[in-house]
Design a protein around this motif. Sequence first.
Motif, PDB file in Angstrom:
ATOM      1  N   THR A   1       0.853  -1.192   0.000  1.00  0.00           N
ATOM      2  CA  THR A   1       0.000   0.000   0.000  1.00  0.00           C
ATOM      3  C   THR A   1       0.883   1.235   0.000  1.00  0.00           C
ATOM      4  OG1 THR A   1      -1.703  -1.180   1.234  1.00  0.00           O
ATOM      5  CG2 THR A   1      -1.858   1.212   1.196  1.00  0.00           C
ATOM      6  N   ARG A   2       0.484   2.228  -0.768  1.00  0.00           N
ATOM      7  CA  ARG A   2       1.302   3.438  -0.930  1.00  0.00           C
ATOM      8  C   ARG A   2       0.699   4.594  -0.151  1.00  0.00           C
ATOM      9  NH1 ARG A   2       2.402   5.628  -6.938  1.00  0.00           N
ATOM     10  NH2 ARG A   2       0.989   7.283  -6.357  1.00  0.00           N
ATOM     11  N   ALA A   3       1.552   5.380   0.464  1.00  0.00           N
ATOM     12  CA  ALA A   3       1.153   6.628   1.118  1.00  0.00           C
ATOM     13  C   ALA A   3       1.886   7.754   0.398  1.00  0.00           C
ATOM     14  CB  ALA A   3       1.528   6.611   2.591  1.00  0.00           C
ATOM     15  N   LEU A   4       1.142   8.818   0.028  1.00  0.00           N
ATOM     16  CA  LEU A   4       1.726   9.970  -0.640  1.00  0.00           C
ATOM     17  C   LEU A   4       1.759  11.126   0.341  1.00  0.00           C
ATOM     18  CD1 LEU A   4      -0.007   8.233  -2.826  1.00  0.00           C
ATOM     19  CD2 LEU A   4       0.651  10.091  -4.324  1.00  0.00           C
ATOM     20  N   PHE A   5       2.879  11.825   0.407  1.00  0.00           N
ATOM     21  CA  PHE A   5       3.089  12.893   1.368  1.00  0.00           C
ATOM     22  C   PHE A   5       3.106  14.241   0.641  1.00  0.00           C
ATOM     23  CE2 PHE A   5       4.518   9.056   3.270  1.00  0.00           C
ATOM     24  CZ  PHE A   5       4.277   9.185   4.629  1.00  0.00           C
ATOM     25  N   TYR A   6       2.370  15.216   1.198  1.00  0.00           N
ATOM     26  CA  TYR A   6       2.177  16.516   0.562  1.00  0.00           C
ATOM     27  C   TYR A   6       2.542  17.662   1.493  1.00  0.00           C
ATOM     28  CZ  TYR A   6      -0.573  14.067  -2.959  1.00  0.00           C
ATOM     29  OH  TYR A   6      -0.984  13.221  -3.963  1.00  0.00           O
ATOM     30  N   ASN A   7       2.897  18.777   0.884  1.00  0.00           N
ATOM     31  CA  ASN A   7       3.103  20.023   1.613  1.00  0.00           C
ATOM     32  C   ASN A   7       2.032  21.001   1.140  1.00  0.00           C
ATOM     33  OD1 ASN A   7       4.474  21.920   3.308  1.00  0.00           O
ATOM     34  ND2 ASN A   7       5.414  22.805   1.511  1.00  0.00           N
ATOM     35  N   TRP A   8       1.478  21.785   2.063  1.00  0.00           N
ATOM     36  CA  TRP A   8       0.483  22.803   1.715  1.00  0.00           C
ATOM     37  C   TRP A   8       1.223  24.073   1.312  1.00  0.00           C
ATOM     38  CZ3 TRP A   8      -4.264  23.173   0.221  1.00  0.00           C
ATOM     39  CH2 TRP A   8      -4.877  24.417   0.200  1.00  0.00           C
ATOM     40  N   GLN A   9       1.040  24.494   0.048  1.00  0.00           N
ATOM     41  CA  GLN A   9       1.661  25.707  -0.474  1.00  0.00           C
ATOM     42  C   GLN A   9       0.601  26.515  -1.221  1.00  0.00           C
ATOM     43  OE1 GLN A   9       4.921  23.073  -2.240  1.00  0.00           O
ATOM     44  NE2 GLN A   9       6.041  24.979  -1.866  1.00  0.00           N
TER      45      GLN A   9
ATOM     46  N   HIS B   1       6.027   2.991   0.166  1.00  0.00           N
ATOM     47  CA  HIS B   1       5.305   1.737  -0.041  1.00  0.00           C
ATOM     48  C   HIS B   1       5.434   0.889   1.220  1.00  0.00           C
ATOM     49  CE1 HIS B   1       5.693   3.166  -4.120  1.00  0.00           C
ATOM     50  NE2 HIS B   1       4.829   2.255  -4.498  1.00  0.00           N
ATOM     51  N   ALA B   2       4.297   0.386   1.725  1.00  0.00           N
ATOM     52  CA  ALA B   2       4.294  -0.413   2.951  1.00  0.00           C
ATOM     53  C   ALA B   2       5.003  -1.752   2.706  1.00  0.00           C
ATOM     54  CB  ALA B   2       2.870  -0.658   3.412  1.00  0.00           C
ATOM     55  N   TYR B   3       5.534  -2.271   3.672  1.00  0.00           N
ATOM     56  CA  TYR B   3       5.842  -1.756   4.968  1.00  0.00           C
ATOM     57  C   TYR B   3       7.145  -0.962   4.886  1.00  0.00           C
ATOM     58  CZ  TYR B   3       6.999  -1.615   9.912  1.00  0.00           C
ATOM     59  OH  TYR B   3       7.329  -1.191  11.158  1.00  0.00           O
ATOM     60  N   HIS B   4       7.154   0.245   5.485  1.00  0.00           N
ATOM     61  CA  HIS B   4       8.358   1.084   5.467  1.00  0.00           C
ATOM     62  C   HIS B   4       8.372   1.965   6.708  1.00  0.00           C
ATOM     63  CE1 HIS B   4      11.672   3.410   3.725  1.00  0.00           C
ATOM     64  NE2 HIS B   4      11.084   4.449   4.268  1.00  0.00           N
ATOM     65  N   THR B   5       9.543   2.065   7.318  1.00  0.00           N
ATOM     66  CA  THR B   5       9.734   2.947   8.471  1.00  0.00           C
ATOM     67  C   THR B   5      10.858   3.916   8.158  1.00  0.00           C
ATOM     68  OG1 THR B   5       9.016   1.277  10.054  1.00  0.00           O
ATOM     69  CG2 THR B   5      10.383   3.043  10.910  1.00  0.00           C
ATOM     70  N   GLU B   6      10.617   5.169   8.425  1.00  0.00           N
ATOM     71  CA  GLU B   6      11.658   6.197   8.304  1.00  0.00           C
ATOM     72  C   GLU B   6      11.835   6.780   9.700  1.00  0.00           C
ATOM     73  OE1 GLU B   6      14.579   7.475   6.467  1.00  0.00           O
ATOM     74  OE2 GLU B   6      13.073   6.687   5.080  1.00  0.00           O
TER      75      GLU B   6
ATOM     76  N   GLY C   1       0.242  16.879   4.771  1.00  0.00           N
ATOM     77  CA  GLY C   1      -0.874  15.969   4.480  1.00  0.00           C
ATOM     78  C   GLY C   1      -0.407  14.650   3.921  1.00  0.00           C
ATOM     79  N   VAL C   2      -1.245  13.617   4.115  1.00  0.00           N
ATOM     80  CA  VAL C   2      -0.945  12.271   3.649  1.00  0.00           C
ATOM     81  C   VAL C   2      -2.167  11.721   2.931  1.00  0.00           C
ATOM     82  CG1 VAL C   2      -0.252   9.928   4.327  1.00  0.00           C
ATOM     83  CG2 VAL C   2       0.574  11.902   5.638  1.00  0.00           C
ATOM     84  N   ARG C   3      -1.924  11.074   1.815  1.00  0.00           N
ATOM     85  CA  ARG C   3      -2.997  10.372   1.088  1.00  0.00           C
ATOM     86  C   ARG C   3      -2.611   8.900   1.030  1.00  0.00           C
ATOM     87  NH1 ARG C   3      -5.285  10.287  -4.892  1.00  0.00           N
ATOM     88  NH2 ARG C   3      -7.300   9.407  -4.326  1.00  0.00           N
TER      89      ARG C   3
END
Length: 96
Positions: free
Chosen positions: A55-63, A73-78, A92-94
Amino acid sequence: METQVARAAPPGALTTGSTAPGRPGHAVGRVDVDLKDYGFSDRLTSYKNNQTSGTRALFYNWQGSWVYKFDSHAYHTEDSLANTSWNNLIDGVRVC
């Protein structure tokens, strides 16, 4: 501090999208989790994508609009974004 964004969201948040005034969804219509709603806007320093494998998570910045920055892409830890341009930037995250 580790933030598990998708788990922190209240029931329904992953399908209803952002309702924050002045912060509508991105071009497709929404982000699933607006970190502003949890006091983490521009404060994300680590994350754990603990969703179903692949499963994919997309990360966004509000501008003034949602601007895509990176995905995971799951599973992933940063454990630390400290040495990246994304540290304390994400709003934000989608979940896809």
